[in-house]
Scaffold this motif. Structure first.
Motif, PDB file in Angstrom:
ATOM      1  N   SER A  19       0.471  -0.970  -0.484  1.00 14.19           N
ATOM      2  CA  SER A  19      -0.387   0.000   0.148  1.00 14.19           C
ATOM      3  C   SER A  19       0.901   1.278   0.439  1.00 14.19           C
ATOM      4  O   SER A  19       0.645   2.045  -0.783  1.00 14.19           O
ATOM      5  CB  SER A  19      -0.966   0.043   1.093  1.00 14.19           C
ATOM      6  OG  SER A  19      -0.061  -0.299   1.996  1.00 14.19           O
TER       7      SER A  19
ATOM      8  N   GLN B 113       2.320   1.828  -3.566  1.00 17.50           N
ATOM      9  CA  GLN B 113       1.195   1.909  -4.080  1.00 17.50           C
ATOM     10  C   GLN B 113       1.553   4.345  -3.964  1.00 17.50           C
ATOM     11  O   GLN B 113       1.011   4.663  -5.003  1.00 17.50           O
ATOM     12  CB  GLN B 113      -0.255   1.738  -3.985  1.00 17.50           C
ATOM     13  CG  GLN B 113      -0.076   0.150  -4.024  1.00 17.50           C
ATOM     14  CD  GLN B 113      -0.137   0.666  -5.275  1.00 17.50           C
ATOM     15  OE1 GLN B 113      -0.587   1.360  -7.196  1.00 17.50           O
ATOM     16  NE2 GLN B 113       0.964  -0.141  -6.876  1.00 17.50           N
TER      17      GLN B 113
ATOM     18  N   LYS C   9       3.392   5.606  -5.932  1.00 18.26           N
ATOM     19  CA  LYS C   9       3.875   5.524  -7.088  1.00 18.26           C
ATOM     20  C   LYS C   9       2.603   6.670  -7.226  1.00 18.26           C
ATOM     21  O   LYS C   9       3.279   7.314  -9.062  1.00 18.26           O
ATOM     22  CB  LYS C   9       3.645   4.100  -7.246  1.00 18.26           C
ATOM     23  CG  LYS C   9       3.990   4.069  -9.129  1.00 18.26           C
ATOM     24  CD  LYS C   9       2.942   2.777  -9.314  1.00 18.26           C
ATOM     25  CE  LYS C   9       3.274   2.029 -10.679  1.00 18.26           C
ATOM     26  NZ  LYS C   9       3.084   0.297 -11.330  1.00 18.26           N
ATOM     27  N   LYS C  10       1.817   6.874  -6.816  1.00 20.31           N
ATOM     28  CA  LYS C  10       0.789   7.893  -7.152  1.00 20.31           C
ATOM     29  C   LYS C  10       1.663   9.470  -7.069  1.00 20.31           C
ATOM     30  O   LYS C  10       1.416  10.460  -7.766  1.00 20.31           O
ATOM     31  CB  LYS C  10      -0.221   7.914  -6.486  1.00 20.31           C
ATOM     32  CG  LYS C  10      -1.078   6.613  -6.238  1.00 20.31           C
ATOM     33  CD  LYS C  10      -2.773   6.826  -5.717  1.00 20.31           C
ATOM     34  CE  LYS C  10      -3.034   5.167  -5.617  1.00 20.31           C
ATOM     35  NZ  LYS C  10      -4.927   5.602  -4.650  1.00 20.31           N
TER      36      LYS C  10
END
Length: 212
Positions: free
Chosen positions: A72, A75, A78-79
């Motif tokens: 999580s 992620q 990465k955003k």
């Protein structure tokens, strides 16, 4: 229990209490704080109390190569919705660490005198902050997380406190610090499940002192 005087030296580690209290009193001068951190000792007390100096029998630390990043968190990284900086808003970071309410705590251990002392450390080049900014549009950014601590200049960073105004932003600051390749060890002082989830673990005081 030894009450400190103008002499900045501390008693032997063996004299510390079971909780790790090694001395009381003294002051929060830059000279004494730097000396204390180099000896593995840190202040921790509440408003209205004398200064209490600790060197716990076990130390919570992170070896950067043991850093754990959950799926999580990967992620979130990465955003790329956050900007992470160093030493651009130290005073704002420590103010947030001091004033943001924490679950299960009635107040803060960051007293007014502690706040002033670490700002002095920062201005002398001994303290450091990591800031996490939320990017809202091309020009607007808002401080939403961060941490601060003492950089001993020997590959050891002594973390003091962190804060989040948005979920996981203090973790982002910690991950950034651990991945900076500047440190061989990050001192987290005492056990914290939040940091344990990121790979921090406890080691014996003697082992920690050898690292210092």
């Amino acid at each position: 229990m030894l009450w400190l005087t103008d002499d900045i030296s501390f008693p032997p580690y063996e004299t510390a209490t079971e909780e790790g209290i090694i001395a009381l009193g003294g002051d929060l001068s830059v000279k004494r704080l730097v000396y204390a951190y180099k000896k593995g000792i840190f202040p921790w007390f509440s408003q209205g109390e004398p200064i209490v100096w600790y060197c716990p029998p076990t130390r919570m630390v992170l070896f950067p190569d043991e850093l754990k990043i959950s799926k999580s968190m990967k992620q979130i990284i990465k955003k790329n919705k956050f900007l992470i900086t160093e030493n651009t808003a130290f005073e704002k970071v420590i103010a947030n660490c001091k004033n943001i309410p924490r679950k299960g705590e009635l107040g803060t251990w960051i007293t007014d005198s502690m706040q002033k002392a670490y700002i002095k450390l920062y201005k002398k080049g001994w303290a450091k902050s990591i800031e996490v900014w939320f990017l809202d549009g091309e020009e607007k950014k808002t401080l939403v997380g961060g941490l601060y601590g003492v950089d001993l200049g020997n590959g050891v960073f002594c973390g003091e406190s962190m804060f989040s105004k948005m979920a996981n932003t203090s973790k982002l600051a910690f991950i950034y610090l651990a991945q900076s390749e500047l440190y061989k060890l990050i001192d987290c002082q005492v056990y914290n499940s939040h940091l344990a989830s990121l790979g921090a673990r406890e080691i014996a005081r003697e082992t920690f002192l050898k690292w210092l």
